[in-house]
Design an enzyme around this catalytic site. Structure first.
Site, PDB file in Angstrom:
ATOM      1  CG  ASN A  11      -1.863   1.102   1.306  1.00 40.15           C
ATOM      2  OD1 ASN A  11      -1.481   2.246   1.050  1.00 40.15           O
ATOM      3  ND2 ASN A  11      -3.098   0.825   1.649  1.00 40.15           N
ATOM      4  CG  HIS A  14       0.434   6.192   4.913  1.00 40.64           C
ATOM      5  ND1 HIS A  14      -0.431   7.243   5.139  1.00 40.64           N
ATOM      6  CD2 HIS A  14      -0.241   5.073   5.251  1.00 40.64           C
ATOM      7  CE1 HIS A  14      -1.572   6.768   5.624  1.00 40.64           C
ATOM      8  NE2 HIS A  14      -1.481   5.457   5.700  1.00 40.64           N
ATOM      9  NE  ARG A  22       7.840  21.059   4.119  1.00 45.23           N
ATOM     10  CZ  ARG A  22       9.116  21.210   4.448  1.00 45.23           C
ATOM     11  NH1 ARG A  22      10.047  21.218   3.533  1.00 45.23           N
ATOM     12  NH2 ARG A  22       9.459  21.335   5.706  1.00 45.23           N
ATOM     13  CG  HIS A  47      -8.220   4.406   0.593  1.00 47.35           C
ATOM     14  ND1 HIS A  47      -8.449   4.331   1.949  1.00 47.35           N
ATOM     15  CD2 HIS A  47      -9.398   4.787   0.038  1.00 47.35           C
ATOM     16  CE1 HIS A  47      -9.709   4.658   2.201  1.00 47.35           C
ATOM     17  NE2 HIS A  47     -10.305   4.958   1.054  1.00 47.35           N
ATOM     18  NE  ARG A  49      -9.364   8.814   3.946  1.00 46.57           N
ATOM     19  CZ  ARG A  49      -9.709   7.973   4.921  1.00 46.57           C
ATOM     20  NH1 ARG A  49      -9.021   6.870   5.128  1.00 46.57           N
ATOM     21  NH2 ARG A  49     -10.730   8.236   5.704  1.00 46.57           N
ATOM     22  NE  ARG A  53      -7.578  11.774   5.120  1.00 47.12           N
ATOM     23  CZ  ARG A  53      -8.201  11.198   6.155  1.00 47.12           C
ATOM     24  NH1 ARG A  53      -7.557  10.361   6.926  1.00 47.12           N
ATOM     25  NH2 ARG A  53      -9.458  11.471   6.427  1.00 47.12           N
ATOM     26  CD  GLU A  74      -7.169   0.027   0.699  1.00 46.14           C
ATOM     27  OE1 GLU A  74      -7.427   1.033   1.384  1.00 46.14           O
ATOM     28  OE2 GLU A  74      -6.346  -0.811   1.032  1.00 46.14           O
ATOM     29  CB  THR A 105      -9.865   2.185   6.915  1.00 46.19           C
ATOM     30  OG1 THR A 105      -9.420   2.887   5.765  1.00 46.19           O
ATOM     31  CG2 THR A 105     -11.217   1.570   6.644  1.00 46.19           C
ATOM     32  CD  GLU A 155      -7.348  -6.005   2.752  1.00 43.58           C
ATOM     33  OE1 GLU A 155      -7.314  -5.930   1.504  1.00 43.58           O
ATOM     34  OE2 GLU A 155      -6.697  -5.259   3.504  1.00 43.58           O
ATOM     35  CG  HIS A 194      -5.911  -1.359   9.162  1.00 40.50           C
ATOM     36  ND1 HIS A 194      -6.299  -0.389   8.270  1.00 40.50           N
ATOM     37  CD2 HIS A 194      -5.627  -0.722  10.313  1.00 40.50           C
ATOM     38  CE1 HIS A 194      -6.276   0.786   8.871  1.00 40.50           C
ATOM     39  NE2 HIS A 194      -5.872   0.610  10.105  1.00 40.50           N
ATOM     40  N   GLY A 195      -2.528  -2.470   9.836  1.00 40.70           N
ATOM     41  CA  GLY A 195      -1.722  -2.438  11.057  1.00 40.70           C
ATOM     42  C   GLY A 195      -0.631  -3.493  11.124  1.00 40.70           C
ATOM     43  N   GLY A 216       1.026  -1.324   4.427  1.00 37.05           N
ATOM     44  CA  GLY A 216       1.542  -0.040   3.985  1.00 37.05           C
ATOM     45  C   GLY A 216       2.249   0.771   5.035  1.00 37.05           C
ATOM     46  CG  HIS A 217       1.393   3.715   8.899  1.00 35.02           C
ATOM     47  ND1 HIS A 217       2.000   3.454  10.109  1.00 35.02           N
ATOM     48  CD2 HIS A 217       1.361   5.058   8.788  1.00 35.02           C
ATOM     49  CE1 HIS A 217       2.298   4.584  10.705  1.00 35.02           C
ATOM     50  NE2 HIS A 217       1.912   5.572   9.929  1.00 35.02           N
TER      51      HIS A 217
HETATM   52  N1  PXP Z   1      -6.103  -2.882   3.763  1.00 36.15           N
HETATM   53  C1  PXP Z   1      -7.042  -1.907   3.793  1.00 36.15           C
HETATM   54  C2  PXP Z   1      -8.391  -2.231   3.269  1.00 36.15           C
HETATM   55  C3  PXP Z   1      -6.725  -0.624   4.255  1.00 36.15           C
HETATM   56  O1  PXP Z   1      -7.666   0.338   4.260  1.00 36.15           O
HETATM   57  C4  PXP Z   1      -5.422  -0.356   4.685  1.00 36.15           C
HETATM   58  C5  PXP Z   1      -5.055   1.014   5.157  1.00 36.15           C
HETATM   59  O2  PXP Z   1      -5.213   1.928   4.152  1.00 36.15           O
HETATM   60  C6  PXP Z   1      -4.485  -1.386   4.613  1.00 36.15           C
HETATM   61  C7  PXP Z   1      -4.850  -2.649   4.183  1.00 36.15           C
HETATM   62  C8  PXP Z   1      -3.055  -1.178   5.018  1.00 36.15           C
HETATM   63  O3  PXP Z   1      -2.978  -0.876   6.364  1.00 36.15           O
HETATM   64  P1  PXP Z   1      -1.610  -0.346   6.944  1.00 36.15           P
HETATM   65  O4  PXP Z   1      -1.280   0.908   6.227  1.00 36.15           O
HETATM   66  O5  PXP Z   1      -1.917  -0.165   8.385  1.00 36.15           O
HETATM   67  O6  PXP Z   1      -0.580  -1.428   6.685  1.00 36.15           O
END
Ligand code: PXP
Length: 245
Positions: A11, A14, A22, A47, A49, A53, A74, A105, A155, A194-195, A216-217
């Protein structure tokens, strides 16, 4: 490719967050996606949004055109986003809940409670040949709703598992395992995300029904210390090790 190997979707949201802090073009999510290919990614996730953002419309256009991997787009279940998806025809569309005020999310899509709003939008995506995935909590009621909506993929939201500790985390992991097993019984392809980070990915990657993780993050943060391709390669290694590869 071994049947045991899980796909890794990277992902790049970020990377765009840092760029947008910037303005301008650096760092470029497309460049990150192209490097992710080299580092062992199997797909790219972005994603778009409603408030743009991080990822913006032009990013989606460039990712679809220039990345030689499937794009998992997404999106919120709105007509605007469905129109954009139909224009770009990504490999997959993952429908996520979206509220402007949330930082990320929070919680899964209520596929069961929102059947009537979701159904025509899921239909349009499926009719266009886009693989629809629903980002849901690991709950049987939501899985049944995904089947009713005709989505081939879900998912499962790992956010709660990642935030908890100790016995509560184990309990949430059991819910993820049970939901993954239900996916197989219901004919749904099971993804999770996620996470996820190095210190929590192994038990999730070891769940045998899981076919794909989207991350991603953490990887963007880790890239600050070890570099982007290195951060992805280590995640790839941990996922493979969890499957005995
Ligand atoms: N899957 C979905 C559906 C998400 O919305 C996100 C966050 O945008 C992720 C995976 C990835 O999550 P993370 O950035 O926490 O790894």
């Amino acid at each position: 490719m071994s049947a045991r190997r899980i796909r890794l979707g990277i992902n790049v949201d970020h990377v765009a967050t840092v760029r947008n802090a910037r303005g301008g073009r650096h760092p470029d999510p497309l460049r990150a996606a192209l490097l992710a290919v080299e580092a062992g990614a199997d797909g790219i996730t972005a994603h778009l949004r409603e408030d743009r953002r991080h990822i913006v419309d032009a990013d989606i256009e460039r990712l679809v055109k220039e990345v030689p991997l499937p794009l998992n787009f997404e999106m919120a279940a709105t007509d605007e986003m469905v129109d954009i998806a139909l224009r770009h025809r990504p490999h997959a569309a993952c429908i996520v809940p979206e509220r402007r005020e949330e930082r990320t999310t929070e919680g899964g899509l209520d596929a069961a409670g929102q059947h009537n709003q979701l159904q025509p939008r899921v239909r349009r995506l499926l009719d266009a040949g886009i693989r629809v995935s629903l980002f849901i909590e690991p709950a049987r009621r939501q899985l049944d709703a995904a089947v009713t909506l005709g989505a081939p993929v879900v998912e499962l939201h790992t956010g709660r598992y990642c935030e908890l500790d100790g016995a509560a985390r184990d309990q949430e992991l059991d819910r993820l395992r049970a939901a993954a097993a239900d996916c197989a019984r219901l004919g749904l392809e099971c993804h999770m995300g996620h996470g996820l980070a190095y210190d929590n990915v192994t038990p999730v990657a070891a769940i045998p029904q899981v076919k794909e993780l989207n991350i991603g993050h953490f990887l963007v943060g880790e890239a600050i210390f070890v570099g982007w391709t290195q951060s992805i390669a280590e995640m790839r290694r941990l996922m493979d090790a969890a499957r005995g590869l």
